[in-house]
Design a protein around this motif. Structure first.
Motif, PDB file in Angstrom:
ATOM      1  N   ILE A 181       0.832  -1.205   0.000  1.00 41.08           N
ATOM      2  CA  ILE A 181       0.000   0.000   0.000  1.00 41.08           C
ATOM      3  C   ILE A 181       0.866   1.255   0.000  1.00 41.08           C
ATOM      4  O   ILE A 181       0.617   2.210  -0.754  1.00 41.08           O
ATOM      5  N   GLN A 182       1.915   1.268   0.821  1.00 44.16           N
ATOM      6  CA  GLN A 182       2.776   2.447   0.902  1.00 44.16           C
ATOM      7  C   GLN A 182       3.499   2.709  -0.411  1.00 44.16           C
ATOM      8  O   GLN A 182       3.584   3.857  -0.875  1.00 44.16           O
ATOM      9  N   LYS A 183       4.025   1.646  -1.029  1.00 42.75           N
ATOM     10  CA  LYS A 183       4.734   1.829  -2.301  1.00 42.75           C
ATOM     11  C   LYS A 183       3.776   2.304  -3.387  1.00 42.75           C
ATOM     12  O   LYS A 183       4.140   3.165  -4.212  1.00 42.75           O
ATOM     13  N   THR A 184       2.566   1.765  -3.383  1.00 42.64           N
ATOM     14  CA  THR A 184       1.568   2.222  -4.362  1.00 42.64           C
ATOM     15  C   THR A 184       1.257   3.697  -4.154  1.00 42.64           C
ATOM     16  O   THR A 184       1.175   4.473  -5.119  1.00 42.64           O
ATOM     17  N   ALA A 185       1.103   4.100  -2.901  1.00 42.32           N
ATOM     18  CA  ALA A 185       0.830   5.513  -2.596  1.00 42.32           C
ATOM     19  C   ALA A 185       1.963   6.398  -3.092  1.00 42.32           C
ATOM     20  O   ALA A 185       1.724   7.459  -3.703  1.00 42.32           O
TER      21      ALA A 185
END
Length: 326
Positions: A310-314
């Protein structure tokens, strides 16, 4: 001079290798090469069985999961990534074959090759591996059967010539393949017949939809597919195929990811994006692919890995927004 024909001319028996995630581009490429190289003894290998949804291509049943050690060379199609050949590389005899035999790799993905053996290559970032084969061997060497297989790969990797990778050249390639004898109607009728769902699969699709989770204000959609599901349903219908297109159609979703878990701790992700960040997102976790479609494999616990994903996608979504606004 055709690299493929030159390579074949230097060897008497060639095994054509697909990765462990076969799709219509890899299968179409393998079957086309079998047809294009009539003067060579060609065997077709894939470390997993060809899924049922790909069996609209005649000849799929000639692809076997027993490696042809009598071959004196190999052609690897539709991948130059070590992670997608791990089932081969973990077998010492096959790994030794790849280390010591001549290898030709034909791949169209954006990810840089990282294969642990020497090889000759036809590698370029285009919409399908089948394009690379067609352009290398030339129109005069493409039979009607080979053209049908090459068209299947092109149509599959461009979602029927509808993706961002579909350019004027893609339509010209389709026209050239039709000139060579490919038949779009026949191809789509067979594919449609195999894409039909049983009532059981339709009920399973409903279950998958109920499991979808939304993150980042709805910009990211994920769905978890546990190994029990893979065992029960994947031979009949690939769960990724069932759900990813549905997720792409949800308002506000910019990245859709189907995650599969396996008993050995492996977790795989198949992702689609409406922005050109899919390859970069997959590469962050050891995978790769295209700007709008890619995949990866990690060995992490799902609950530990999901926050990282989720963090990398954000980060990538925010970075892409910054680039668009500059």
């Amino acid at each position: 001079m055709s690299k493929i024909l030159d390579f074949a001319g230097r060897h008497t028996r060639i095994t054509v290798i697909q990765a462990e995630n076969p799709d219509a581009d890899s299968l179409g490429s393998a079957l086309a090469l079998e047809e294009i190289l009539p003067n060579s003894e060609v065997s077709l290998y894939c470390p997993v069985q060809i899924p049922k949804y790909l069996r609209y291509l005649p000849g799929w049943d000639r692809v076997v999961d027993e490696f042809d050690f009598s071959a004196d060379a190999a052609i690897i199609v539709d991948t130059a990534a070590k992670v997608l050949l791990s089932k081969l590389l973990e077998k010492p005899a096959i790994a030794d074959f790849l280390q010591h035999k001549p290898i030709l790799v034909i791949d169209h993905h954006e990810t840089e090759p990282d294969l642990p053996f020497e090889f000759e290559g036809i590698i370029a970032s285009v919409e399908s591996t089948t394009r690379l084969i067609f352009e290398d061997v030339g129109k005069t060497n493409i039979t009607a059967i080979a053209a049908q297989h090459l068209l299947a790969g092109l149509m599959s990797d461009t979602l029927g010539l509808s993706t961002a990778d579909s350019r004027a050249e893609s339509f010209r390639l389709a026209a050239d393949l039709i000139d060579c004898g490919a038949n779009v109607y026949d191809l789509e009728q067979e594919r449609f017949r195999l894409m039909k769902k049983s009532q059981r699969i339709l009920s399973y699709k409903a279950d998958l939809i109920k499991r979808v989770e939304y993150h980042l204000g709805g910009r990211l959609a994920t769905v978890l597919i546990p190994f029990d599901d893979i065992q029960q349903y994947s031979d009949e219908y690939n769960p990724n195929v069932l759900i990813l297109d549905e997720l792409r159609m949800v308002e506000g979703v910019e990245v859709a990811i189907a995650l599969k878990t396996y008993p050995d701790g492996k977790l795989t992700g198949k992702l689609r994006a409406s922005l050109p960040i899919a390859e970069e997102l997959a590469a962050a976790f050891g995978g790769g692919g295209h700007s709008y479609a890619a995949g990866f494999r990690v060995y992490e616990d799902y609950n530990t890995f999901l926050p990282e994903l989720i963090q990398k996608t954000a980060d990538l979504l925010d970075g892409n927004a910054g680039r668009e606004g500059s």
